[in-house]
Scaffold this active site. Structure first.
Site, mmCIF file in Angstrom:
data_model
loop_
_atom_site.group_PDB
_atom_site.id
_atom_site.type_symbol
_atom_site.label_atom_id
_atom_site.label_comp_id
_atom_site.label_asym_id
_atom_site.label_seq_id
_atom_site.Cartn_x
_atom_site.Cartn_y
_atom_site.Cartn_z
ATOM 1 C CE LYS A 251 46.122 43.314 38.464
ATOM 2 N NZ LYS A 251 45.409 44.277 39.330
ATOM 3 N N GLY B 128 41.353 53.749 41.378
ATOM 4 C CA GLY B 128 40.910 53.371 40.034
ATOM 5 C C GLY B 128 39.405 53.214 39.970
ATOM 6 C CB ILE C 181 35.266 41.241 34.798
ATOM 7 C CG1 ILE C 181 35.819 40.334 35.906
ATOM 8 C CG2 ILE C 181 34.019 41.985 35.268
ATOM 9 C CD1 ILE C 181 34.868 39.230 36.358
ATOM 10 C CB ALA D 146 55.449 40.158 37.391
ATOM 11 C CB VAL E 174 47.490 55.185 43.974
ATOM 12 C CG1 VAL E 174 46.374 56.037 44.565
ATOM 13 C CG2 VAL E 174 46.960 54.302 42.859
ATOM 14 C CE1 TYR F 4 46.541 43.577 34.892
ATOM 15 C CE2 TYR F 4 46.208 41.211 34.617
ATOM 16 C CZ TYR F 4 45.733 42.452 35.009
ATOM 17 O OH TYR F 4 44.466 42.576 35.525
#
Length: 242
Positions: A156, A11, A185, A154, A61, A152
């Site tokens: 992470k 990524g 960010i 779960a 990936v 998301y």
């Protein structure tokens, strides 16, 4: 310390991944730049202008075979894999009651299964050379949870458990494995937030600002260089989660 080392960044086309690739290049590493859809024009040249080599490699990936092709491509070009940064990730946010099966499965595939895929193949190279650094991109959401992000969060949170297990398995062979958990960010994903939402988010950040991709990137380089830190999850979040 990283001069002429081989660093794979999944990524790596934009946002945090792009910043990580550039930061490692600044430190003399050759870059394998993975992307899934499109590569920004000029990014490879920008990296190579720093005096290093860059191999762009298109692959999903989250797909087992494509992840293997990525690692094989890196070894074919550079003969080694010294650092693996698992940064690939997507979001498909919605409340759980509205979340479809594909919303859940696709996020788990790209965010979590991709980490298993790349580590499985890259670790074979690292185990033979008895050295290596694996850096997995988690999120503070994986620690705290978040409304509308069950998929998301779960994925992470899964990365955190995977990182700790991997760190224990590979430590005896000189391989470190750590996770970075960014908060908010400043990237294209946060730029689209309304001013009202941004103000609300900033209220919960003690440093009262969003982070910069470069601040995450510098931590990734630090973890790659430090051989006595492993199994850790380090927040880069302005104090949002303490």
């Amino acid at each position: 310390m990283l001069k002429e080392k081989t660093v794979i960044v999944t990524g790596g086309a934009k946002g945090i991944g792009r910043a990580i690739a550039l930061e490692f290049a600044d430190n003399g590493a050759n870059i394998v730049l993975n992307y899934r859809s499109a590569l920004p024009e000029g990014l490879v040249s920008e990296i190579e202008a720093k005096g290093v080599k860059c191999l762009p490699f298109k692959a999903d990936v989250g797909n087992f075979d494509e992840a293997k092709a990525l690692i094989d491509g890196a070894v074919s070009e550079f003969k080694t894999v010294d650092v693996l940064v698992n940064n690939a990730g997507i979001t498909k946010d919605t409340l759980l009651m509205r979340m479809g099966e594909d919303d859940f499965d696709s996020v788990l595939s790209v965010n979590l299964k991709s980490v298993f895929n790349t580590v499985k193949f890259a670790s074979k190279v690292m185990l033979k050379q008895k050295s290596g650094s694996i850096i997995n991109m988690s999120s503070v959401v994986g620690v705290t949870g978040n409304i509308g992000q069950a998929n998301y969060a779960a994925s992470k949170a899964g990365i955190i458990g995977f990182t700790k297990s991997t760190a224990r398995e590979f430590a005896s062979r000189g391989i470190t494995c750590n996770a970075i958990a960014p908060g908010f960010i400043q990237t294209a994903m946060t730029d689209v937030l309304s001013d009202k939402v941004k103000e609300s988010v900033l209220e919960g950040i003690p440093l009262k600002r969003f982070g910069k991709p470069e601040e995450v990137a510098k931590l990734a380089v630090f973890l790659a260089e430090n051989k006595y830190i492993t199994g850790q999850v380090i927040n880069v979040d302005g104090g949002m989660v303490m």
